[in-house]
Design a protein around this motif. Sequence first.
Motif, PDB file in Angstrom:
ATOM      1  N   LEU A  41       0.682  -1.150   0.038  1.00  0.00           N
ATOM      2  CA  LEU A  41       0.252   0.062  -0.132  1.00  0.00           C
ATOM      3  C   LEU A  41       0.803   1.181   0.075  1.00  0.00           C
ATOM      4  CD1 LEU A  41      -2.875  -1.000   2.570  1.00  0.00           C
ATOM      5  CD2 LEU A  41      -2.832  -1.072   0.022  1.00  0.00           C
ATOM      6  N   ALA A  42       2.067   1.245  -0.175  1.00  0.00           N
ATOM      7  CA  ALA A  42       2.937   2.263  -0.060  1.00  0.00           C
ATOM      8  C   ALA A  42       3.010   2.974  -1.415  1.00  0.00           C
ATOM      9  CB  ALA A  42       4.669   1.807   0.315  1.00  0.00           C
ATOM     10  N   GLU A  43       2.846   4.458  -1.372  1.00  0.00           N
ATOM     11  CA  GLU A  43       2.860   5.182  -2.575  1.00  0.00           C
ATOM     12  C   GLU A  43       4.013   6.392  -2.342  1.00  0.00           C
ATOM     13  OE1 GLU A  43       1.110   8.355  -3.090  1.00  0.00           O
ATOM     14  OE2 GLU A  43       0.804   8.690  -0.691  1.00  0.00           O
ATOM     15  N   THR A  44       3.960   7.062  -3.363  1.00  0.00           N
ATOM     16  CA  THR A  44       4.904   7.994  -3.649  1.00  0.00           C
ATOM     17  C   THR A  44       4.994   9.165  -2.640  1.00  0.00           C
ATOM     18  OG1 THR A  44       4.082   9.132  -5.447  1.00  0.00           O
ATOM     19  CG2 THR A  44       5.806   7.255  -5.884  1.00  0.00           C
ATOM     20  N   GLY A  45       3.740   9.574  -2.245  1.00  0.00           N
ATOM     21  CA  GLY A  45       3.404  10.605  -1.142  1.00  0.00           C
ATOM     22  C   GLY A  45       3.929   9.994   0.473  1.00  0.00           C
ATOM     23  N   LEU A  46       4.249   8.930   0.372  1.00  0.00           N
ATOM     24  CA  LEU A  46       4.722   8.288   1.742  1.00  0.00           C
ATOM     25  C   LEU A  46       5.810   8.682   2.393  1.00  0.00           C
ATOM     26  CD1 LEU A  46       3.110   6.368   3.596  1.00  0.00           C
ATOM     27  CD2 LEU A  46       4.619   4.659   2.842  1.00  0.00           C
ATOM     28  N   LEU A  47       6.702   9.257   1.603  1.00  0.00           N
ATOM     29  CA  LEU A  47       8.064   9.835   1.956  1.00  0.00           C
ATOM     30  C   LEU A  47       7.909  11.218   2.350  1.00  0.00           C
ATOM     31  CD1 LEU A  47      10.494   7.718  -0.248  1.00  0.00           C
ATOM     32  CD2 LEU A  47       9.697   7.357   2.515  1.00  0.00           C
ATOM     33  N   GLY A  48       6.985  11.944   2.184  1.00  0.00           N
ATOM     34  CA  GLY A  48       6.672  13.412   2.476  1.00  0.00           C
ATOM     35  C   GLY A  48       7.259  14.265   0.968  1.00  0.00           C
ATOM     36  N   VAL A  49       7.419  13.471  -0.052  1.00  0.00           N
ATOM     37  CA  VAL A  49       8.010  14.243  -1.135  1.00  0.00           C
ATOM     38  C   VAL A  49       6.905  15.156  -1.716  1.00  0.00           C
ATOM     39  CG1 VAL A  49       8.924  14.021  -3.584  1.00  0.00           C
ATOM     40  CG2 VAL A  49       9.670  12.450  -1.802  1.00  0.00           C
ATOM     41  N   ASN A  50       5.746  14.679  -1.767  1.00  0.00           N
ATOM     42  CA  ASN A  50       4.592  15.531  -2.328  1.00  0.00           C
ATOM     43  C   ASN A  50       4.444  16.902  -1.452  1.00  0.00           C
ATOM     44  OD1 ASN A  50       4.472  13.564  -4.361  1.00  0.00           O
ATOM     45  ND2 ASN A  50       2.343  12.755  -3.622  1.00  0.00           N
ATOM     46  N   ALA A  51       4.317  16.559  -0.060  1.00  0.00           N
ATOM     47  CA  ALA A  51       4.149  17.569   0.879  1.00  0.00           C
ATOM     48  C   ALA A  51       5.247  18.592   0.705  1.00  0.00           C
ATOM     49  CB  ALA A  51       3.872  17.181   2.167  1.00  0.00           C
TER      50      ALA A  51
ATOM     51  N   GLY B  58       1.187   5.888  -8.491  1.00  0.00           N
ATOM     52  CA  GLY B  58       2.464   5.481  -7.846  1.00  0.00           C
ATOM     53  C   GLY B  58       1.888   4.222  -7.228  1.00  0.00           C
ATOM     54  N   LEU B  59       0.768   4.022  -6.614  1.00  0.00           N
ATOM     55  CA  LEU B  59      -0.050   2.836  -5.924  1.00  0.00           C
ATOM     56  C   LEU B  59      -0.542   1.933  -7.221  1.00  0.00           C
ATOM     57  CD1 LEU B  59      -0.990   1.557  -3.252  1.00  0.00           C
ATOM     58  CD2 LEU B  59      -3.012   2.930  -3.438  1.00  0.00           C
ATOM     59  N   LEU B  60      -1.243   2.322  -8.257  1.00  0.00           N
ATOM     60  CA  LEU B  60      -1.998   1.398  -9.231  1.00  0.00           C
ATOM     61  C   LEU B  60      -0.823   0.870 -10.094  1.00  0.00           C
ATOM     62  CD1 LEU B  60      -4.310   0.635 -10.863  1.00  0.00           C
ATOM     63  CD2 LEU B  60      -3.970   2.675 -11.922  1.00  0.00           C
ATOM     64  N   ALA B  61       0.129   1.466 -10.582  1.00  0.00           N
ATOM     65  CA  ALA B  61       0.975   0.798 -11.405  1.00  0.00           C
ATOM     66  C   ALA B  61       1.879  -0.361 -10.833  1.00  0.00           C
ATOM     67  CB  ALA B  61       1.812   1.840 -11.936  1.00  0.00           C
ATOM     68  N   PRO B  62       2.205  -0.361  -9.793  1.00  0.00           N
ATOM     69  CA  PRO B  62       2.917  -1.541  -9.123  1.00  0.00           C
ATOM     70  C   PRO B  62       2.098  -2.829  -8.842  1.00  0.00           C
ATOM     71  CG  PRO B  62       3.606   0.654  -8.078  1.00  0.00           C
ATOM     72  CD  PRO B  62       2.531   0.826  -8.958  1.00  0.00           C
ATOM     73  N   TYR B  63       0.900  -2.344  -8.598  1.00  0.00           N
ATOM     74  CA  TYR B  63       0.144  -3.786  -8.607  1.00  0.00           C
ATOM     75  C   TYR B  63      -0.381  -4.376  -9.855  1.00  0.00           C
ATOM     76  CZ  TYR B  63      -1.919  -3.353  -3.680  1.00  0.00           C
ATOM     77  OH  TYR B  63      -2.302  -3.457  -2.430  1.00  0.00           O
ATOM     78  N   ALA B  64      -0.471  -3.654 -10.859  1.00  0.00           N
ATOM     79  CA  ALA B  64      -0.766  -4.106 -12.061  1.00  0.00           C
ATOM     80  C   ALA B  64       0.464  -5.029 -12.802  1.00  0.00           C
ATOM     81  CB  ALA B  64      -1.049  -3.033 -13.072  1.00  0.00           C
ATOM     82  N   ALA B  65       1.645  -4.404 -12.311  1.00  0.00           N
ATOM     83  CA  ALA B  65       3.038  -4.984 -12.858  1.00  0.00           C
ATOM     84  C   ALA B  65       3.526  -6.174 -12.031  1.00  0.00           C
ATOM     85  CB  ALA B  65       4.158  -3.840 -12.431  1.00  0.00           C
ATOM     86  N   ARG B  66       2.813  -6.386 -10.535  1.00  0.00           N
ATOM     87  CA  ARG B  66       3.207  -7.496  -9.884  1.00  0.00           C
ATOM     88  C   ARG B  66       2.194  -8.360 -10.461  1.00  0.00           C
ATOM     89  NH1 ARG B  66       3.952  -4.051  -5.622  1.00  0.00           N
ATOM     90  NH2 ARG B  66       1.725  -4.410  -5.016  1.00  0.00           N
ATOM     91  N   ALA B  67       1.043  -8.138 -11.036  1.00  0.00           N
ATOM     92  CA  ALA B  67       0.356  -9.202 -11.588  1.00  0.00           C
ATOM     93  C   ALA B  67       0.663  -9.909 -12.628  1.00  0.00           C
ATOM     94  CB  ALA B  67      -1.210  -8.683 -11.833  1.00  0.00           C
ATOM     95  N   LEU B  68       1.582  -9.294 -13.280  1.00  0.00           N
ATOM     96  CA  LEU B  68       2.034  -9.670 -14.733  1.00  0.00           C
ATOM     97  C   LEU B  68       3.372 -10.173 -14.710  1.00  0.00           C
ATOM     98  CD1 LEU B  68       0.952  -6.489 -17.298  1.00  0.00           C
ATOM     99  CD2 LEU B  68       0.204  -8.675 -17.128  1.00  0.00           C
ATOM    100  N   ALA B  69       4.211  -9.749 -13.465  1.00  0.00           N
ATOM    101  CA  ALA B  69       5.553 -10.054 -13.573  1.00  0.00           C
ATOM    102  C   ALA B  69       5.872 -11.070 -12.428  1.00  0.00           C
ATOM    103  CB  ALA B  69       6.476  -8.678 -13.477  1.00  0.00           C
TER     104      ALA B  69
END
Length: 375
Positions: free
Chosen positions: A125-135, A299-310
């Motif tokens: 469930l980690a996404e790119t805003g988790l590290l405070g970069v967006n904020a 950044g949350l959606l794309a890794p899910y789809a990638a793991r389903a394929l790879a």
Amino acid sequence: MLPVLRGSPDVTNGEDSPPTAQARRPGQAGRTRPAAGRRTVLWAALALTTALLVLALLSLLVGTGDAPAGRALAYLLGVPGARADAQLQLAVGDVRMPRTFAALVVGAGLGTAGALLQAVTRNPLAETGLLGVNAGAAAGVVTGLTWAGVTSAYGMLGWALAGGLAASAVVLLIAASGRAAGSPLRLVLAGSALGATFHGATAYVLLGSRSTFDEYRYWTIGSLAGVDASAVRAMAPVVGVGLLCALLTARPVSALALGDDAARALGHHPGRVRLAAVGAVTLLTGAAVALAGPIAFLGLLAPYAARALAGPRIVAQLLLSALVAADVTLAADVLARVVMRPWETPVSVLLALLGGPLLIWIARTDRGTLTGGAA
């Protein structure tokens, strides 16, 4: 006559029974499954790349500016009359081309960053805003608008990138201290705490400055409208460096999936590997957010789809996640131009509407969970 036990040698002819013979050839099945997995990844990459080319062409032919698709295609093919048309040059060359490349850069950056961040934190469930970069990027934009007198989009771009990098640097310093230096939990807690602090400070400044809020809201909505070629040229090298760093850290991150002790036995330093991966995530996310605003969810959606394929292969996850995110960003941007003509819908809104049902489907099929594996 003695009974023949299942799985034991056949006493009648001295040959192995089929179950024993199969057990003595485990490599055959072991070789078949990875080969099938590689074929799946290759076919998926080919399909996603083809879709990317089609969407890129559609992005150049449709949307911004009063330029019909036929005339735009003539301009792209280099027809002399079309090339001399100033209106086509403005619509296709100056508006649509930079916007299309910006969608590719933003999508590839956020998709790769999300896949790497989920792998290094072992949190699906980690996404790119988790590290405070967006904020941090938002705080940088507000700082530039309020106290530095920034008025240009290029100036906001620089302040957003600087704010994102500064926020991530503070998170890394916090996470690198103490006995559990570089642990996934410490990274997540530091990023969440710092992100909440930046959000509060940003809201406080915006409440006291009406002019800053008016400028800030166009950036924070998350859109590719108005992106020019100079901004794309400025951020593309940053994303390129981030992609290279992500590939270099892929195998060490894959070793972390086996556990910290196993990673140390293989010669890796878990804390340093996580910090290096977070550095790559920072470059990718900071540049993407600076270019298009804080586009969440991708950044949350794309890794899910990638793991389903790879499956569990980290390198394949990074590649497919970048392609999936770029495809989704381009598709959302094309739709943003046509669904509410003559106005535009923010890309971030369409990404939520398009990606939400897909993410729910992936979660219900249990195909996007994190599993250990090799690069």
